[in-house]
Design a protein around this motif. Structure first.
Motif, PDB file in Angstrom:
ATOM      1  N   CYS A 162      -1.577   8.670   4.514  1.00  0.00           N
ATOM      2  CA  CYS A 162      -1.710   7.282   4.064  1.00  0.00           C
ATOM      3  C   CYS A 162      -2.392   6.501   5.129  1.00  0.00           C
ATOM      4  CB  CYS A 162      -0.230   6.847   4.128  1.00  0.00           C
ATOM      5  SG  CYS A 162       0.542   7.259   2.841  1.00  0.00           S
ATOM      6  N   ASN A 163      -2.254   7.006   6.355  1.00  0.00           N
ATOM      7  CA  ASN A 163      -2.950   6.095   7.417  1.00  0.00           C
ATOM      8  C   ASN A 163      -4.548   6.650   7.522  1.00  0.00           C
ATOM      9  OD1 ASN A 163      -0.988   4.793   8.851  1.00  0.00           O
ATOM     10  ND2 ASN A 163      -0.056   6.907   9.891  1.00  0.00           N
ATOM     11  N   ASP A 205      -5.883   4.349   4.641  1.00  0.00           N
ATOM     12  CA  ASP A 205      -6.050   3.022   5.063  1.00  0.00           C
ATOM     13  C   ASP A 205      -6.873   2.690   6.245  1.00  0.00           C
ATOM     14  OD1 ASP A 205      -4.199   0.663   4.834  1.00  0.00           O
ATOM     15  OD2 ASP A 205      -3.919   0.608   6.899  1.00  0.00           O
ATOM     16  N   ASP A 206      -7.087   3.652   7.069  1.00  0.00           N
ATOM     17  CA  ASP A 206      -8.187   3.493   8.270  1.00  0.00           C
ATOM     18  C   ASP A 206      -9.823   3.514   7.370  1.00  0.00           C
ATOM     19  OD1 ASP A 206      -6.209   3.545  10.009  1.00  0.00           O
ATOM     20  OD2 ASP A 206      -6.690   5.525  10.857  1.00  0.00           O
ATOM     21  N   GLN A 217     -10.481   2.671   4.458  1.00  0.00           N
ATOM     22  CA  GLN A 217     -10.475   1.913   2.966  1.00  0.00           C
ATOM     23  C   GLN A 217     -10.549   2.717   1.818  1.00  0.00           C
ATOM     24  OE1 GLN A 217     -10.138  -1.756   3.127  1.00  0.00           O
ATOM     25  NE2 GLN A 217      -9.523  -1.240   4.903  1.00  0.00           N
ATOM     26  N   ASP A 218      -9.869   3.994   1.945  1.00  0.00           N
ATOM     27  CA  ASP A 218      -9.925   5.055   0.716  1.00  0.00           C
ATOM     28  C   ASP A 218     -11.116   5.595   0.687  1.00  0.00           C
ATOM     29  OD1 ASP A 218      -7.579   6.066  -0.740  1.00  0.00           O
ATOM     30  OD2 ASP A 218      -8.261   5.057  -2.394  1.00  0.00           O
ATOM     31  N   VAL A 257       4.869   1.019   3.516  1.00  0.00           N
ATOM     32  CA  VAL A 257       3.781   0.314   3.999  1.00  0.00           C
ATOM     33  C   VAL A 257       3.999  -0.243   5.122  1.00  0.00           C
ATOM     34  CG1 VAL A 257       2.296  -1.587   3.284  1.00  0.00           C
ATOM     35  CG2 VAL A 257       2.625  -0.061   1.528  1.00  0.00           C
ATOM     36  N   LEU A 276       0.416  -0.074   7.123  1.00  0.00           N
ATOM     37  CA  LEU A 276      -0.781  -0.238   6.401  1.00  0.00           C
ATOM     38  C   LEU A 276      -1.187  -1.372   5.932  1.00  0.00           C
ATOM     39  CD1 LEU A 276       0.352   2.842   4.091  1.00  0.00           C
ATOM     40  CD2 LEU A 276      -0.952   3.159   5.801  1.00  0.00           C
ATOM     41  N   LYS A 277      -2.415  -1.554   5.386  1.00  0.00           N
ATOM     42  CA  LYS A 277      -2.943  -2.758   5.240  1.00  0.00           C
ATOM     43  C   LYS A 277      -2.504  -3.095   3.705  1.00  0.00           C
ATOM     44  CE  LYS A 277      -7.048  -1.848   7.755  1.00  0.00           C
ATOM     45  NZ  LYS A 277      -7.396  -0.670   7.923  1.00  0.00           N
ATOM     46  N   LYS A 278      -2.380  -2.043   2.989  1.00  0.00           N
ATOM     47  CA  LYS A 278      -1.985  -2.009   1.667  1.00  0.00           C
ATOM     48  C   LYS A 278      -1.292  -0.902   1.165  1.00  0.00           C
ATOM     49  CE  LYS A 278      -5.403  -1.460  -1.459  1.00  0.00           C
ATOM     50  NZ  LYS A 278      -6.412  -1.972  -2.569  1.00  0.00           N
ATOM     51  N   TRP A 317      -1.855   1.957  -0.909  1.00  0.00           N
ATOM     52  CA  TRP A 317      -3.021   2.794  -1.629  1.00  0.00           C
ATOM     53  C   TRP A 317      -2.234   3.600  -2.896  1.00  0.00           C
ATOM     54  CZ3 TRP A 317      -7.468   1.108  -0.672  1.00  0.00           C
ATOM     55  CH2 TRP A 317      -7.913   0.576   0.789  1.00  0.00           C
TER      56      TRP A 317
END
Length: 153
Positions: A74-75, A78-79, A81-82, A111, A116-118, A120
């Protein structure tokens, strides 16, 4: 003198005080070259378990330098932007040999927990589309005598 067959080597040695010689088998120091593969690292215990397996039983014997590695935690998603997901899908489509550890689709609580920013989405849909319908297969390992599930949560 010696001779080599695959990963095994044979070495001719003298047997002390007997005057005779014998062949003994030893493990070769030469690694087997693995073919190209897309290796997708996952999350949590699967990542840790596969790291132990690779460190102990794969890397000492197999040259994995032709593998392309992608971290789909996940990180990492997130880092980047996928972008890491899209790069992994492109690599899998190009190479055609893929090993994927289990990944997680974060809940709202995760999240926050992971910062996380969002949230995913699951990467499996993007993988199926990018790999022309190849499914992500997984199955429970059934061991005779071991009961699956929990009696008490």
């Amino acid at each position: 003198g010696g001779r080599s067959v695959g990963m095994w080597s044979a070495l001719r040695v003298a047997i002390p005080r007997t005057g005779s010689q014998a062949w003994i088998r030893t493990f070769s120091s030469k690694k087997i070259q693995a073919p190209p593969m897309t290796y997708i690292a996952g999350e949590e215990m699967s990542w840790y378990t596969m790291k132990l397996i690779c460190d102990k039983w794969v890397e000492p014997f197999i040259d994995t330098s032709a593998w392309e590695h992608f971290d789909l935690s996940c990180n990492a998603r997130d880092d980047t932007q996928d972008k890491v997901l899209h790069d992994a899908v492109a690599s899998g489509a190009k190479i055609g040999a893929i090993f994927k550890e289990p990944t997680i689709t974060p809940t709202a609580d995760q999240v926050k927990q992971f910062g996380l920013k969002k949230a995913w989405g699951s990467p499996n849909g993007a993988m199926r589309r990018g790999w022309q319908g190849i499914t992500i297969s997984r199955d429970t390992i059934h061991i005779p005598g071991i009961k699956l599930g929990f009696d008490r949560p």
